[in-house]
Design an enzyme around this catalytic site. Structure first.
Site, PDB file in Angstrom:
ATOM      1  N   ASP A  25       9.976  -3.690  -9.890  1.00 46.53           N
ATOM      2  CA  ASP A  25       9.163  -3.310 -11.040  1.00 46.53           C
ATOM      3  C   ASP A  25       8.341  -2.083 -10.655  1.00 46.53           C
ATOM      4  OD1 ASP A  25       7.190  -3.007 -12.939  1.00 46.53           O
ATOM      5  OD2 ASP A  25       6.679  -5.135 -13.071  1.00 46.53           O
TER       6      ASP A  25
ATOM      7  N   TYR B 282       2.257  -8.919 -10.848  1.00 46.97           N
ATOM      8  CA  TYR B 282       2.028  -8.876 -12.298  1.00 46.97           C
ATOM      9  C   TYR B 282       3.171  -8.099 -12.939  1.00 46.97           C
ATOM     10  CZ  TYR B 282      -0.036  -8.075 -16.855  1.00 46.97           C
ATOM     11  OH  TYR B 282      -0.251  -8.033 -18.205  1.00 46.97           O
TER      12      TYR B 282
ATOM     13  N   LYS C 205       5.169   2.965 -18.495  1.00 49.22           N
ATOM     14  CA  LYS C 205       3.887   3.652 -18.348  1.00 49.22           C
ATOM     15  C   LYS C 205       4.010   5.171 -18.347  1.00 49.22           C
ATOM     16  CE  LYS C 205       1.106  -0.094 -16.423  1.00 49.22           C
ATOM     17  NZ  LYS C 205       0.339  -0.325 -17.660  1.00 49.22           N
TER      18      LYS C 205
ATOM     19  N   TYR D 272      -6.872  -8.331 -24.132  1.00 52.09           N
ATOM     20  CA  TYR D 272      -7.711  -9.163 -23.275  1.00 52.09           C
ATOM     21  C   TYR D 272      -9.157  -9.195 -23.760  1.00 52.09           C
ATOM     22  CZ  TYR D 272      -3.671  -9.485 -20.267  1.00 52.09           C
ATOM     23  OH  TYR D 272      -2.417  -9.737 -19.805  1.00 52.09           O
TER      24      TYR D 272
END
Length: 433
Positions: free
Chosen positions: A254, A153, A283, A25
């Protein structure tokens, strides 16, 4: 290839980086603040200029045990001496089998099968393909769309982008190239607020009209992460589970951000007592040491795909089941289960509630919210990263705001005094906006 003598020293690392490295990003030709790290240990990052920063991000929520934990280092080192990698097609090995057994034992009971993937985004891709192939195998190929929710997201690959909030999910540039799925209103009410019987009206209406073409609903349980750091009522998940069953739609949760204790329960869905058909993990799976993810699914999904053509699941990453990553993940899970993680997360939650409360009085602040080891300060206007990021570094902490959000998700091993440094930095920096 330049000679060793021609390569600038570590003091010029940022300059060298800017000549050839792209960051997430960030613009290809970026001049955004950038800080070079020399080493990481415990909850601290040491920069090449000698400054120490307390890490309030757990390296994007992954390093739950901090850095350099001897149990994780030992597991990786021991596995490296035996086998660093072997293809997973037609072969298996103990680290992968033991990890999958551990994940099945740890997650809600209906989940019995594990597909190991490379990253969180890829686990979402796997989940989507599992859902679609499930209905293809049942002779219902028309059920090929997904329902997601606004504020969600799910990652940066194309399948994951397509089920991420199309406006506020950071991927609006690519909308024209993405599969067009369906989006229900953001889940609510807020975590801890009174339940509203109307909370699922939008979702219920959407499924009523489109169930014939919908394969699955996908969302993050209880905590919406990078789409806005919102916390919503657990009962929403219970009601949604019933809706999915009523309309013959799979439920995909998720848990990439919420898994392994971050919200105060081992998995976010445990706040609601709900089990999905497919569960995505990533993660913190390896304690922040190596990249690894997983998609777990039920025996019903497994048996249906096995019976339908082509009788195999059509996905196969090259580095699937990497032994080093599996060994790290297994060691991380054992370390977590052998620690007082629940008490640690509860203590972090109580301290963040107390120490971030002064932000509520600031004119620039719209909201302050805390759940588990997650503290969020939402601003009225987007964060000026060029100003705010260096200000946190000057105060000796590492935080990475985005959009209107300044937040912390620290390692579980953080000491109260270290966490206070993070809270004080947030209050101090935001007081100057």
């Amino acid at each position: 290839m330049p000679s060793e003598s021609a390569i600038p020293g570590r003091d010029d690392l940022v300059a060298r980086d800017r000549r050839c490295v792209m960051h997430p990003y960030a613009a290809p030709l970026s001049s955004a603040p950038l800080f070079a790290v020399e080493r990481a240990e415990g909850v601290r990052l040491t920069l090449t200029d000698g400054r120490e920063l307390i890490d309030g991000m757990s390296s994007w929520w992954a390093a739950i045990h901090g850095y350099g934990h001897p149990a994780l280092t030992a597991a990786i080192s021991a596995q490296l001496g035996r086998m660093s990698h072997v293809m997973f097609g037609g072969l298996t090995h103990a680290p992968a089998v033991e990890l999958c057994e551990a994940l099945v034992a740890l997650t809600p009971e209906p989940l019995t099968r594990v597909f190991l993937a490379d990253s969180g985004s890829v686990s979402v891709e796997v989940a989507i393909k599992l859902a679609l192939q499930f209905f293809i195998a049942r002779g219902q190929p028309e059920k090929r769309r997904l329902v997601s929710v606004l504020g969600g997201y799910h990652g940066d690959t194309f399948g994951a982008m397509a089920v991420t909030d199309p406006v506020n999910g950071m991927h609006h540039l690519f909308r024209g190239a993405l599969t067009q799925h369906l989006f229900a209103p953001a889940p609510g009410p807020a975590f801890g607020a009174p339940w509203s019987p109307r909370a699922l009206d939008g979702m219920a209406e959407l499924l009523e009209r489109h169930a014939h073409e919908v394969a699955a609903v996908i969302l993050e349980p209880v905590v919406q992460g990078a789409g806005g750091m919102r916390f919503y009522h657990p009962r929403y998940l219970r009601e949604l589970r019933a809706l999915c069953d009523r309309h013959d739609v799979l439920l995909v949760l998720d848990e990439i951000a919420t898994g392994f204790g971050r919200s105060g329960e081992m998995f976010g869905c445990e706040h609601a007592g709900v089990a999905p058909d497919i569960l995505c993990l990533g993660k913190a799976l390896t304690g922040g040491t190596m990249t690894l993810a997983a998609a777990l699914f039920t025996e019903r999904v497994a048996e249906t795909i096995s019976r339908g053509e082509p009788r195999v699941f059509m996905h196969g990453p090259t580095f699937m089941g990497n032994p080093l990553a599996c060994s790290a993940a297994l060691a991380s899970i054992r370390l977590l289960l052998g620690s007082p993680w629940r008490a640690r997360v509860s203590a972090i939650e109580a301290q963040l509630r107390r120490e971030l409360a002064p932000c509520r009085a600031l004119d620039a602040v719209a909201d302050v919210r805390v759940l588990g080891a997650i503290g969020v300060v939402e601003l009225e206007q987007p964060v000026d990263m060029a100003r705010v990021q260096p200000a946190f570094v000057e105060r000796g902490v590492w935080l990475r705001p985005f959009g209107k959000l300044v937040y912390t998700m620290p390692p579980y091993i953080i000491e109260p005094a270290e966490l206070s440094r993070i809270s004080e930095a947030i209050v101090g920096v935001l007081s100057g906006i």
